[in-house]
Each structure stands twice: as structure tokens, then as C-alpha cells.
Design a protein around this motif. Structure first.
Motif, mmCIF file in Angstrom:
data_model
loop_
_atom_site.group_PDB
_atom_site.id
_atom_site.type_symbol
_atom_site.label_atom_id
_atom_site.label_comp_id
_atom_site.label_asym_id
_atom_site.label_seq_id
_atom_site.Cartn_x
_atom_site.Cartn_y
_atom_site.Cartn_z
ATOM 1 N N VAL A 1 -13.020 -14.826 7.437
ATOM 2 C CA VAL A 1 -13.378 -14.454 8.609
ATOM 3 C C VAL A 1 -14.034 -13.138 9.127
ATOM 4 N N TYR B 1 -20.797 -7.740 8.143
ATOM 5 C CA TYR B 1 -21.839 -8.844 8.207
ATOM 6 C C TYR B 1 -23.311 -8.016 8.878
ATOM 7 N N PHE B 2 -24.118 -8.525 8.451
ATOM 8 C CA PHE B 2 -25.646 -7.894 8.901
ATOM 9 C C PHE B 2 -26.772 -8.800 8.336
ATOM 10 N N LEU C 1 -31.773 -11.865 12.041
ATOM 11 C CA LEU C 1 -31.492 -11.891 13.579
ATOM 12 C C LEU C 1 -32.207 -11.083 14.519
ATOM 13 N N HIS D 1 -31.497 -10.666 18.484
ATOM 14 C CA HIS D 1 -30.765 -9.327 18.886
ATOM 15 C C HIS D 1 -31.526 -8.724 20.178
ATOM 16 N N LEU E 1 -18.113 -10.623 21.694
ATOM 17 C CA LEU E 1 -16.635 -10.941 21.203
ATOM 18 C C LEU E 1 -16.504 -10.820 19.601
ATOM 19 N N ALA F 1 -18.913 -8.519 17.446
ATOM 20 C CA ALA F 1 -20.251 -7.542 17.499
ATOM 21 C C ALA F 1 -20.458 -6.893 16.301
ATOM 22 N N PHE G 1 -26.068 -6.120 18.686
ATOM 23 C CA PHE G 1 -26.553 -6.669 20.264
ATOM 24 C C PHE G 1 -25.994 -5.368 21.393
ATOM 25 N N VAL H 1 -16.267 -6.226 20.215
ATOM 26 C CA VAL H 1 -15.059 -6.374 19.752
ATOM 27 C C VAL H 1 -15.433 -6.814 18.197
ATOM 28 N N ASP H 2 -14.703 -6.323 17.146
ATOM 29 C CA ASP H 2 -14.768 -7.005 15.729
ATOM 30 C C ASP H 2 -13.093 -6.952 15.004
ATOM 31 N N PRO I 1 -21.213 -18.297 14.757
ATOM 32 C CA PRO I 1 -21.566 -19.942 14.796
ATOM 33 C C PRO I 1 -20.706 -20.772 14.046
ATOM 34 N N PHE J 1 -13.720 -20.435 20.390
ATOM 35 C CA PHE J 1 -13.397 -19.417 21.227
ATOM 36 C C PHE J 1 -13.751 -19.673 22.455
#
Ligand SMILES: C[S@@+](CC[C@H](N)C(=O)[O-])C[C@H]1O[C@@H](n2cnc3c(N)ncnc32)[C@H](O)[C@@H]1O
Length: 355
Positions: free
Chosen positions: A146, A180-181, A185, A189, A205, A207, A212, A228-229, A278, A284
Motif C-alpha cells: 500500500v 515513496y519518492f 517524476l 511534479h 489524495l 501525497a 506536488f 493526504v497519505d 497509478p 479511487f
């Protein structure tokens, strides 16, 4: 300008002469070959010995050897391969990972099975070639779960997975093992941040550490941005990044499941929604439809697609999911591939107007 031995040959036999002196290990590649009229002057490391002279004589019909000054070649930035020449079999040298992700002081590479026994040498070579890198991590396994994390192994340098990374004028504290990073990307961003407008309410949703939400708040006036994370480590890094980038007044970090958070406190609030998850963003779309204002707004929807027409597939998928939620995708503003994540599998983004 250094003075050294020069092999002067007619231009027409230049190529042949260069490969010969290379073969004889006489060619000085740190100096520039000179052209004088119809002749080339090739810099040599030393005067040719008798056996080398014999080869030159038998190969080149016209030549002279003298002493001459040459200008130096501009210094080339050394790459890891330069430090591995004697440490790996030549056939494996070609397989050294060229795609290195640099995140602050950390370099991340993928070590293929045939290179595993050389991983320490490869890690050390990366440290030698990139002086600001302090740690080299090898990916062990795919991104999963997740929280979208993967395992890493330290193959050289300091034992750390946390670092500070700068992207488009923003500073991020990251810990690649805990949240995650991806530096791959970074232009995405920036693109999404530029697309936002002054005065908007934006909800990210998924983050992560904030790549971003932070630039949106930095770039635009009077924005209200919710990040949100569900991963507590991501949210604590997000809070730190909100503070170091001084966007506390605009960005609200929220720890929790996006579905629950929207239901409880963000229903009908957003002009713009970001959905960079993704693998499952499609599940969602109902949440995105709920968080948007009744009059609608813009969604940045990310998807993985294995298809010959990934942009069309992702756009249609999004439109159908939106329709199921009694909203309408009125316009695809942009659909583009972000990167190839596996052969013929693309990460795709669709920016769409939802009413
Ligand atoms: C692919 S990462 C993207 C992070 C960030 N947007 C970026 O570009 O770096 C997806 C993030 O979504 C979070 N996540 C996964 N499921 C979630 C859920 N149901 N609600 C909120 N966050 C979730 C993960 O913890 C992860 O940080």
C-alpha cells in the motif's frame, strides 16, 4: 601547451594511422589531433620503438615523425565505467547500469543477476565518479504494498536511506526506504504545479512526501492544498517539507486513507485533484468525484497501461469510471506518457475536466 611526439600523415590516410597508433598503444587521447593543410598531426605518448616503427613503415606509405606542441582535449567527466576497466570482465562492462537515480546524497541502481558478484566494485565506482554521492543503494525487488515501497541494499558508502533532495527550487527530506519518492517524476511534479491556478483548493489524495503539494503552494497565491497519505512516515516527512519550504499557511498534511479522509472532511471541497497512485487510482475515481466541488474541476489521473494505445485506453477508463459516479468527463486537457515502466507498459497521465 604540451610538446610531444607527432605522427604526421596525409589526411586521406588519417583514419588508418589513428587506428594503427591506437593498436600500438601510442595514441595520446588527452591531446587534440591537429590539421595542417592536407596533413593530420597525431599526438603520440612516446617515440615509437623499433617494432612499432616497422609496423608504421609497413602500413603507411607516407609519414613523418617529429616533435610538436598540441592543445589538450577538454577534460571529460569520469563515469563509473572508467573506474571499473580492470575490475570486471570486458563483456560485463557494457552491462554496468547507466540509469542511476540520484536523490540527494544517494544513488540508486539496479544490479542485474550477472553483476551481483561485482556489486561492491560497481557501488565504489559510482562513489568515485560522483563525488557528492555518499551512498549507493541497489534495488532489491519491485515497488509494492500500500505504501509503494521497495527494499534496498547498501552496496557502497554510508549506511543511510534518508537524504535531502532539491527539485525545482523546493527542498525535500526523503527516506527512500520509508516513503515513496522518485526523482524520475520531477518534471511531472513541476508540470502539475504549473497547471494549478491562484485561489484554488487542491487535494492530493496520495501525497507522499509532498512533491506536488509543496510546489503548488510555493508557486500560487491564496491556494489551499491538502496532502493526504496513509503512510505515517510519508506524512511526517511531508510535515517537515512543509516547514522547510515555508508553506505552512497553505498546505494541510493529513494522515489517513484517502477514501475515509474525503468522506469525513473534504467532501465537495476541491477545484483540482491529484491521483498519483497509478496501480490503483482507477479504484479511487469515486473518491475524486466526491472531493471535487459540485460544479466540478480538474483531475490529474495516473495509470499504468500495457496497451498499443495507452493514452486512449487510460482516457476511456477514466471517462467510464467518472460516468459510473454520476459525473461527466467533459474534456481531456492532456494525455501523455510519463515513462515506460516495463517493456510496452507505460505510466500515463490524463488531465481531465470533470463536471
Ligand atoms: C506512488 S506514491 C506517490 C507519492 C507522491 N505523490 C509522489 O509523487 O512522490 C503513492 C502514495 O500513495 C499512498 N497511498 C496508497 N494508498 C493510499 C490511500 N488509500 N490513501 C492515501 N494514501 C495512499 C502511499 O503511501 C504512497 O505514498
Amino acid at each position: 601547451m604540451p610538446k610531444t611526439t607527432c605522427l604526421k600523415v596525409p589526411k586521406k590516410s588519417g583514419e588508418q594511422a589513428i587506428s594503427l597508433v591506437r593498436e600500438l598503444n601510442l595514441y595520446d587521447s588527452s591531446l587534440k589531433i591537429q590539421q595542417i593543410g592536407d596533413f593530420l598531426c597525431i599526438p603520440l605518448k612516446s617515440e615509437p620503438k623499433t617494432s612499432a616503427l616497422k609496423r608504421i613503415e609497413s602500413t603507411l606509405s607516407e609519414y613523418t615523425i617529429s616533435s610538436q606542441t598540441f592543445s589538450e582535449q577538454p577534460k571529460r567527466h569520469l563515469v563509473p565505467q572508467d573506474f571499473l576497466a580492470n575490475k570486471l570482465p570486458p563483456d560485463l562492462l557494457a552491462n554496468i547500469p547507466r540509469a542511476i537515480d540520484f536523490v540527494g546524497e544517494i544513488a540508486i541502481v539496479e544490479i542485474t543477476p550477472e553483476l551481483v558478484e561485482y556489486k561492491t566494485a560497481i557501488g565504489q565506482a559510482i562513489l568515485n565518479a560522483h563525488k557528492s554521492t555518499k551512498t549507493v543503494l541497489a534495488k532489491s525487488g519491485a515497488v509494492g504494498g500500500v505504501f509503494r515501497l521497495r527494499d534496498f541494499e547498501v552496496i557502497a558508502g554510508e549506511n543511510q536511506t534518508a537524504t535531502v533532495y532539491k527539485e525545482y527550487g523546493c527542498v525535500y527530506h526523503v527516506d527512500v526506504a520509508k516513503a515513496y519518492f522518485s526523482p524520475r517524476l520531477s518534471s511531472e511534479h513541476n508540470r502539475v504545479a504549473l497547471a494549478a491556478n491562484d485561489g484554488e483548493t487542491v487535494v492530493d489524495l496520495f501525497a507522499g512526501v509532498g512533491p506536488f503539494v509543496v510546489p503548488i503552494a510555493k508557486m500560487h497565491k491564496n491556494v489551499r492544498v491538502y496532502g493526504v497519505d496513509v503512510n505515517p512516515d510519508a506524512v511526517s516527512l511531508l510535515k517537515r517539507n512543509i516547514a522547510v519550504n515555508r508553506v505552512e499557511k497553505q498546505v494541510v498534511p493529513v494522515l489517513g486513507d484517502a477514501r475515509q479522509v474525503v468522506k469525513e472532511r473534504l467532501f465537495g471541497e476541491a477545484d483540482r485533484v491529484i491521483m498519483n497512485l497509478p496501480e490503483t487510482a482507477i479504484d479511487f475515481v469515486d473518491v475524486a468525484c466526491q472531493v471535487l466541488k459540485p460544479e466540478g474541476g480538474v483531475v490529474h489521473f495516473y495509470d499504468f497501461v500495457k496497451d498499443s494505445d495507452p493514452l486512449e485506453t487510460a482516457s476511456v477508463r477514466l471517462a467510464k469510471a467518472v460516468e459510473k459516479n454520476e459525473r461527466e468527463l467533459s474534456k481531456v486537457l492532456l494525455a501523455k506518457t510519463v515513462r515506460e515502466v516495463a517493456p510496452y507498459t507505460w505510466q500515463v497521465v490524463v488531465d481531465a475536466k470533470i463536471q
